[in-house]
Design a protein around this motif. Sequence first.
Motif, short mmCIF file in Angstrom:
data_model
loop_
_atom_site.label_atom_id
_atom_site.label_comp_id
_atom_site.label_asym_id
_atom_site.label_seq_id
_atom_site.Cartn_x
_atom_site.Cartn_y
_atom_site.Cartn_z
N MET A 170 -59.42 78.29 -15.81
CA MET A 170 -58.42 78.28 -14.75
C MET A 170 -58.90 79.13 -13.58
O MET A 170 -59.49 80.19 -13.78
CB MET A 170 -57.09 78.83 -15.28
N ALA A 171 -58.65 78.65 -12.38
CA ALA A 171 -59.10 79.37 -11.19
C ALA A 171 -58.30 80.65 -11.01
O ALA A 171 -57.13 80.73 -11.37
CB ALA A 171 -58.93 78.47 -9.96
N ALA A 172 -58.97 81.66 -10.46
CA ALA A 172 -58.29 82.93 -10.21
C ALA A 172 -57.25 82.75 -9.11
O ALA A 172 -57.40 81.95 -8.19
CB ALA A 172 -59.30 83.99 -9.82
N ALA A 173 -56.17 83.52 -9.21
CA ALA A 173 -55.10 83.44 -8.22
C ALA A 173 -55.56 84.02 -6.89
O ALA A 173 -56.26 85.03 -6.84
CB ALA A 173 -53.88 84.19 -8.73
N PHE A 220 -52.25 84.99 -1.66
CA PHE A 220 -50.87 84.54 -1.47
C PHE A 220 -50.16 84.38 -2.81
O PHE A 220 -48.99 84.79 -2.95
CB PHE A 220 -50.86 83.21 -0.71
N GLN A 221 -50.85 83.79 -3.79
CA GLN A 221 -50.25 83.61 -5.11
C GLN A 221 -49.92 84.96 -5.75
O GLN A 221 -48.87 85.11 -6.37
CB GLN A 221 -51.19 82.82 -6.02
N ARG A 222 -50.82 85.93 -5.58
CA ARG A 222 -50.57 87.25 -6.17
C ARG A 222 -49.36 87.91 -5.52
O ARG A 222 -48.53 88.52 -6.20
CB ARG A 222 -51.81 88.13 -6.04
N ASP A 267 -46.01 85.91 -13.65
CA ASP A 267 -47.47 85.86 -13.65
C ASP A 267 -47.95 84.75 -12.71
O ASP A 267 -47.28 83.71 -12.60
CB ASP A 267 -47.99 85.58 -15.06
N PRO A 268 -49.09 84.93 -12.03
CA PRO A 268 -49.59 83.86 -11.14
C PRO A 268 -49.73 82.52 -11.83
O PRO A 268 -49.48 81.47 -11.24
CB PRO A 268 -50.94 84.41 -10.67
N ASP A 269 -50.12 82.54 -13.11
CA ASP A 269 -50.32 81.30 -13.85
C ASP A 269 -49.00 80.57 -14.10
O ASP A 269 -49.00 79.38 -14.44
CB ASP A 269 -51.01 81.61 -15.18
N GLU A 270 -47.87 81.27 -13.96
CA GLU A 270 -46.57 80.66 -14.20
C GLU A 270 -45.96 80.03 -12.94
O GLU A 270 -44.93 79.35 -13.03
CB GLU A 270 -45.60 81.70 -14.77
N TRP A 307 -47.93 70.85 -17.49
CA TRP A 307 -48.28 72.27 -17.35
C TRP A 307 -48.34 72.93 -18.73
O TRP A 307 -49.28 73.68 -19.02
CB TRP A 307 -47.25 72.96 -16.46
N ARG A 308 -47.36 72.64 -19.57
CA ARG A 308 -47.37 73.22 -20.91
C ARG A 308 -48.50 72.65 -21.75
O ARG A 308 -49.09 73.36 -22.58
CB ARG A 308 -46.01 73.00 -21.59
N ASP A 309 -48.84 71.38 -21.56
CA ASP A 309 -49.95 70.78 -22.30
C ASP A 309 -51.24 71.56 -22.07
O ASP A 309 -52.06 71.74 -22.99
CB ASP A 309 -50.19 69.33 -21.87
N ALA A 310 -51.42 72.04 -20.85
CA ALA A 310 -52.64 72.78 -20.51
C ALA A 310 -52.60 74.21 -21.03
O ALA A 310 -53.63 74.89 -21.07
CB ALA A 310 -52.84 72.79 -18.99
N ARG A 311 -51.42 74.67 -21.43
CA ARG A 311 -51.25 76.05 -21.92
C ARG A 311 -50.40 76.02 -23.19
O ARG A 311 -49.27 76.52 -23.20
CB ARG A 311 -50.57 76.92 -20.86
#
Length: 436
Positions: A1-4, A7-9, A18-21, A203-207
């Motif tokens: 996964m790409a780093a946030a 702006f996302q942070r 969390d940025p991933d959420e 999104w949940r499939d990937a996590r």
Amino acid sequence: MAAAGPFQRRLSSLLGVDPDELPAVAAGMAMFFLLFAGYFMLRPVRETMGIAGGVRNLQWLFTGTFVATLAAIPVFGLIASRVARRRILPWTYGFFASNLLAFAVAISMAPENAWLARGFYIWLSVFNLLAISVAWSVLADLMPSSQAKRLFALIAAGASAGGLVGPLLGLVLVGRLGHGGLMALATVLLLGSAAAAMWLQRWRDARPLDPADAPARRAPLGGNPFAGIGTVLGSPYLLGIATFVVLLASVTTFLYFEQARLVEMHFPDPIDQTRVFGTLDAVVQTLAILTQLFLTGRIVRRLGLVVLLTTVPVVMVGGFLWLAVAPTFAVLAIVMVTRRAGEYALARPGREMLFTVVAPAAKYKAKNVIDTAVYRGADAVSGWVKAGIDALASSPAVVGVIGALVALAWAGTGLGLARAHGPREAVETPSGAARG
């Protein structure tokens, strides 16, 4: 996964996630925004149709809604039993979309038909609870309790935003499109909501929460269409949630009937009635969205679930007592706005968090029974109780005192549920369901 990125942070820090959420929050908000925008675009039309049939006849519409809800339970139960878990919402929304298109055509052809208007009132009341219940079922299915505490209120802000935009869309477009056109537009929004829910599933499939998570969501729940009823009756925890919903619905119905009575008294013109309902909706959603974005998540993390489940009932005790001594439209409007905004921002996210620690089948089937049949049954019964109180006492003070007692019981039930949730959360499995 790409780093946030920066702006996302910053955004994740502002929202407390969390940025991933952030993609999950965006998908969930879109799902609720589109659903609520369509519903609230049509809601003032429903309220005007209800008053047109006579405030004294509202209990009959509530009873008709309850009967229609009972008929909907096995239909939804059949879908939930036969369709892959991840497809339950798209199938349900597709069914409702076809209904809505049929109403659009029928009402365009016969706009003055009273029975068609009553049918739409009942249909929209059933659709409202079932569609929202399924959307929350998806969230409870995809997110464990720890994640729900941080994300549910933020995602619910999409519902409030939709509830704010929907009435404005109705006011702007009803003159051009008519009621049938609004229903056709609501169909498009509903299908968009289903697409957002499918995005959330990906999104949940990937996590995945655990290796068995994604395959389980691709399988049907199985069981019979009425299994949700037995699940509720066999679980003290779910019966507690059902009691919470009964008391919530009773408080809501008492205030709804008082609102209809006072609006009819002070605003006899149906156009003015629609404007009043639209204004109240706009105020409620504005207050709710601000609370959901910046307060609810922080409240539950610092003060716990008990605050979400008891604050609104306690405030309603005072609200009903205020109405008992000052039964005016201004007081009613303040109490009504407070209750609805508080329910959207606090009580509803808290109530949905309770379902994160039950088995997957209960998140769909049992939850559907509680959110629809139990809620509408309480509506119907409390509607007749309210009509009986009015016939016997004809005093707003009596309604206020009885409402305060119901709200007090509601607060006590919320306190008990918050305490029961803790031990279940402690033994929650990675897939989000409590063991045992």
